[in-house]
Design a protein around this motif. Structure first.
Motif, PDB file in Angstrom:
ATOM      1  N   ALA A 144       5.526  53.660 -23.713  1.00 33.57           N
ATOM      2  CA  ALA A 144       5.833  52.934 -22.482  1.00 33.57           C
ATOM      3  C   ALA A 144       6.587  53.793 -21.477  1.00 33.57           C
ATOM      4  O   ALA A 144       6.650  53.448 -20.295  1.00 33.57           O
ATOM      5  CB  ALA A 144       6.640  51.673 -22.790  1.00 33.57           C
ATOM      6  N   VAL A 145       7.131  54.926 -21.927  1.00 27.37           N
ATOM      7  CA  VAL A 145       7.789  55.849 -21.005  1.00 27.37           C
ATOM      8  C   VAL A 145       6.766  56.795 -20.395  1.00 27.37           C
ATOM      9  O   VAL A 145       6.471  56.745 -19.200  1.00 27.37           O
ATOM     10  CB  VAL A 145       8.904  56.657 -21.717  1.00 27.37           C
ATOM     11  CG1 VAL A 145       9.563  57.638 -20.744  1.00 27.37           C
ATOM     12  CG2 VAL A 145       9.945  55.726 -22.319  1.00 27.37           C
ATOM     13  N   LEU A 249      13.241  57.721  -8.709  1.00 25.51           N
ATOM     14  CA  LEU A 249      12.196  57.835  -9.734  1.00 25.51           C
ATOM     15  C   LEU A 249      12.722  57.516 -11.127  1.00 25.51           C
ATOM     16  O   LEU A 249      12.227  56.620 -11.809  1.00 25.51           O
ATOM     17  CB  LEU A 249      11.601  59.252  -9.720  1.00 25.51           C
ATOM     18  CG  LEU A 249      10.286  59.418  -8.954  1.00 25.51           C
ATOM     19  CD1 LEU A 249      10.537  59.298  -7.462  1.00 25.51           C
ATOM     20  CD2 LEU A 249       9.645  60.743  -9.287  1.00 25.51           C
ATOM     21  N   ASP A 250      13.739  58.266 -11.544  1.00 27.66           N
ATOM     22  CA  ASP A 250      14.233  58.165 -12.920  1.00 27.66           C
ATOM     23  C   ASP A 250      14.789  56.777 -13.226  1.00 27.66           C
ATOM     24  O   ASP A 250      14.538  56.217 -14.292  1.00 27.66           O
ATOM     25  CB  ASP A 250      15.338  59.204 -13.160  1.00 27.66           C
ATOM     26  CG  ASP A 250      14.917  60.598 -12.751  1.00 27.66           C
ATOM     27  OD1 ASP A 250      14.667  61.422 -13.631  1.00 27.66           O
ATOM     28  OD2 ASP A 250      14.838  60.855 -11.535  1.00 27.66           O
ATOM     29  N   THR A 251      15.560  56.236 -12.282  1.00 23.95           N
ATOM     30  CA  THR A 251      16.200  54.951 -12.543  1.00 23.95           C
ATOM     31  C   THR A 251      15.177  53.829 -12.658  1.00 23.95           C
ATOM     32  O   THR A 251      15.285  52.964 -13.531  1.00 23.95           O
ATOM     33  CB  THR A 251      17.201  54.633 -11.423  1.00 23.95           C
ATOM     34  OG1 THR A 251      16.543  54.733 -10.153  1.00 23.95           O
ATOM     35  CG2 THR A 251      18.361  55.616 -11.442  1.00 23.95           C
ATOM     36  N   VAL A 388      12.349  53.799 -31.073  1.00 21.59           N
ATOM     37  CA  VAL A 388      12.549  54.360 -29.741  1.00 21.59           C
ATOM     38  C   VAL A 388      13.478  55.561 -29.841  1.00 21.59           C
ATOM     39  O   VAL A 388      14.268  55.680 -30.778  1.00 21.59           O
ATOM     40  CB  VAL A 388      13.152  53.318 -28.768  1.00 21.59           C
ATOM     41  CG1 VAL A 388      12.229  52.127 -28.632  1.00 21.59           C
ATOM     42  CG2 VAL A 388      14.536  52.890 -29.215  1.00 21.59           C
ATOM     43  N   ARG A 389      13.353  56.475 -28.880  1.00 22.55           N
ATOM     44  CA  ARG A 389      14.241  57.633 -28.800  1.00 22.55           C
ATOM     45  C   ARG A 389      14.964  57.612 -27.466  1.00 22.55           C
ATOM     46  O   ARG A 389      14.357  57.314 -26.437  1.00 22.55           O
ATOM     47  CB  ARG A 389      13.464  58.954 -28.919  1.00 22.55           C
ATOM     48  CG  ARG A 389      12.872  59.236 -30.268  1.00 22.55           C
ATOM     49  CD  ARG A 389      12.501  60.731 -30.392  1.00 22.55           C
ATOM     50  NE  ARG A 389      11.807  61.237 -29.227  1.00 22.55           N
ATOM     51  CZ  ARG A 389      10.482  61.217 -29.077  1.00 22.55           C
ATOM     52  NH1 ARG A 389       9.730  60.697 -30.027  1.00 22.55           N
ATOM     53  NH2 ARG A 389       9.919  61.715 -27.990  1.00 22.55           N
ATOM     54  N   GLN A 390      16.244  57.954 -27.518  1.00 22.12           N
ATOM     55  CA  GLN A 390      17.042  58.032 -26.297  1.00 22.12           C
ATOM     56  C   GLN A 390      16.896  59.423 -25.686  1.00 22.12           C
ATOM     57  O   GLN A 390      16.811  60.416 -26.404  1.00 22.12           O
ATOM     58  CB  GLN A 390      18.504  57.757 -26.622  1.00 22.12           C
ATOM     59  CG  GLN A 390      19.325  57.258 -25.458  1.00 22.12           C
ATOM     60  CD  GLN A 390      18.970  55.837 -25.069  1.00 22.12           C
ATOM     61  OE1 GLN A 390      18.728  54.997 -25.925  1.00 22.12           O
ATOM     62  NE2 GLN A 390      18.925  55.562 -23.777  1.00 22.12           N
ATOM     63  N   ASP A 400      13.515  58.165 -24.088  1.00 22.58           N
ATOM     64  CA  ASP A 400      12.577  59.281 -24.071  1.00 22.58           C
ATOM     65  C   ASP A 400      11.210  58.837 -24.566  1.00 22.58           C
ATOM     66  O   ASP A 400      10.190  59.383 -24.157  1.00 22.58           O
ATOM     67  CB  ASP A 400      13.111  60.420 -24.948  1.00 22.58           C
ATOM     68  CG  ASP A 400      12.321  61.709 -24.760  1.00 22.58           C
ATOM     69  OD1 ASP A 400      12.201  62.143 -23.594  1.00 22.58           O
ATOM     70  OD2 ASP A 400      11.809  62.260 -25.751  1.00 22.58           O
ATOM     71  N   SER A 401      11.212  57.830 -25.440  1.00 22.70           N
ATOM     72  CA  SER A 401       9.949  57.315 -25.964  1.00 22.70           C
ATOM     73  C   SER A 401      10.133  55.869 -26.397  1.00 22.70           C
ATOM     74  O   SER A 401      11.137  55.517 -27.036  1.00 22.70           O
ATOM     75  CB  SER A 401       9.494  58.158 -27.172  1.00 22.70           C
ATOM     76  OG  SER A 401       8.305  57.633 -27.733  1.00 22.70           O
TER      77      SER A 401
END
Length: 409
Positions: A144-145, A249-251, A388-390, A400-401
């Motif tokens: 989803a990221v 973008l990132d937020t 999930v990964r931070q 991150d994922s």
């Protein structure tokens, strides 16, 4: 470097000292114990490791964000002082200025970001959101990221700014975003690594901000036209474009991915969302509250500030205003760690408060809502399919994922 070293800061005996490193890997991975410590210690604490103060209670954070005369933005959003001659970048002309300069720039931007412009963007962005979800539904496990949130935001928003697409655009923009938020912390190994990577694309970055690189009709060119009319200084135009791209973008992609994560973890909540699409904005806000992409923003005390009970912070001190801590404050939110579509989310502070409240929030909300609308219309169930990964950054909280599967039946 911090504005002052810890040996230079005069700290009242009434102010608790917490020897916590907010930028340690373990704390960035899970900052919630730190949030509890800061809130429970008092209205303000001192962190000797960096020579700065911090606050995390919702009521105190909300007041400080609105009180720009005592809590100034002019020294920078991070713990370093952007007014320093050796600062790595110029201050943001919208985020790191106070009235009247802030008012002048914000007014010029509001003349550009009209309801008509936002409606046009919605029409253009909507088709891309629907096509992206159509391509991913029933396609097996996706991220989803990387497959969804970042793809969508990095396509629609830079294009609306007026940047031509290119093979390197997406990766470069997210690297610049990482640099922006890493630089809001200390000059630790994480920032130095990001700086080294970003140094290779700075020529590209600087060129993209120039007028000749922008496509006709885009938001970026309209900023230059505002400078032509004398509404903003000519040198401010490229800095504003930089601020929008690095902050937008990132937020937004982080919040979209977080919303999908929480909906996947709570099938009953996703069912309620599909049954009542009016909850889409609440879903986006709840994800923003729980994950708070910009974890903190710094303010500079312009005078001695009395927080009560003898807790006085003298003038010319940086305070880390912990938005993430405020957004999980049990005194402000019942069951604050729970994703709840029945919650009233108006009090969440991820977008700031007062005159500095995020000017691009309508764009971020629109992008998030379009993705969630497309999901609700096309996807029956969102299934988690892995841990999930931070993604660790000095100030940007994001996954991150987020492995999920989108199923139509």
């Amino acid at each position: 470097m911090p504005l002052l070293s810890s040996t230079q800061v005069v700290v009242s005996d009434a102010i608790p000292r917490l020897d916590i490193d907010p930028y340690d890997d373990a704390t960035l991975e899970s900052p919630f114990a730190m949030f509890d410590q800061v809130r429970q210690a008092g209205p303000v604490v001192f962190m000797p490791r960096y020579g700065v103060f911090a606050m995390g209670r919702h009521r105190d954070v909300g007041r400080a964000l609105k009180d720009w005369e005592r809590f100034s933005s002019t020294s920078g959003a991070g713990i370093a002082d952007v007014r320093s001659p050796d600062a790595w970048r110029a201050p943001s002309p919208i985020l790191e200025v106070d009235p009247p300069d802030h008012t002048r720039v914000r007014t010029a931007l509001q003349r550009i970001l009209t309801p008509k412009v936002i409606r046009e963007w919605r029409e253009a962005f909507s088709g891309r959101a629907e096509k992206l979800i159509d391509d991913l539904v029933d396609a097996g496990p996706i991220d989803a990221v990387g497959d969804l949130a970042e793809v969508f935001v990095s396509e629609v928003f830079p294009t609306a700014i007026g940047w031509a697409d290119s093979p390197e655009r997406r990766d470069n923009l997210f690297l610049l975003g990482a640099l922006n938020f890493d630089s809001q912390g200390p000059r630790n190994a994480r920032l130095l690594e990001t700086e080294a990577k970003a140094a290779r694309i700075m020529d590209w970055n600087n060129q993209q901000m120039q007028r000749e690189s922008l496509l006709p009709g885009g938001f970026g060119l309209k900023i230059y036209e505002a400078a032509d009319r004398g509404e903003i200084a000519p040198e401010v135009a490229p800095l504003l474009i930089r601020s929008f791209l690095r902050g937008g973008l990132d937020t937004t992609s982080a919040t979209i991915a977080a919303a999908i994560h929480y909906l996947a973890q709570a099938p009953d909540q996703y069912l309620a969302l599909r049954a009542d699409p009016k909850r889409i904005r609440v879903a986006f806000d709840e994800a923003m509250r729980l994950e708070t992409p910009i974890q903190s923003i710094c303010r500079l005390t312009m005078e001695d500030v009395d927080f009560g009970d003898g807790c006085v912070v003298s003038a010319n001190n940086k305070i880390i205003v912990m938005l993430g801590a405020a957004n999980r404050d049990p005194d402000a939110f019942e069951h604050p760690d729970v994703f709840d579509l029945n919650r009233k989310t108006q009090a969440q502070l991820a977008l700031g408060n007062g005159v500095h409240m995020c000017i691009g929030q309508m764009i971020a909300r629109m992008e998030g809502e379009l993705i969630l609308q497309a999901l609700a219309a096309r996807v029956r169930i969102i299934t988690p399919c892995g841990p999930v990964r931070q993604r660790l950054n000095n100030n940007l909280r994001s996954f991150d994922s987020v492995p999920v599967e989108l199923r139509s039946a």
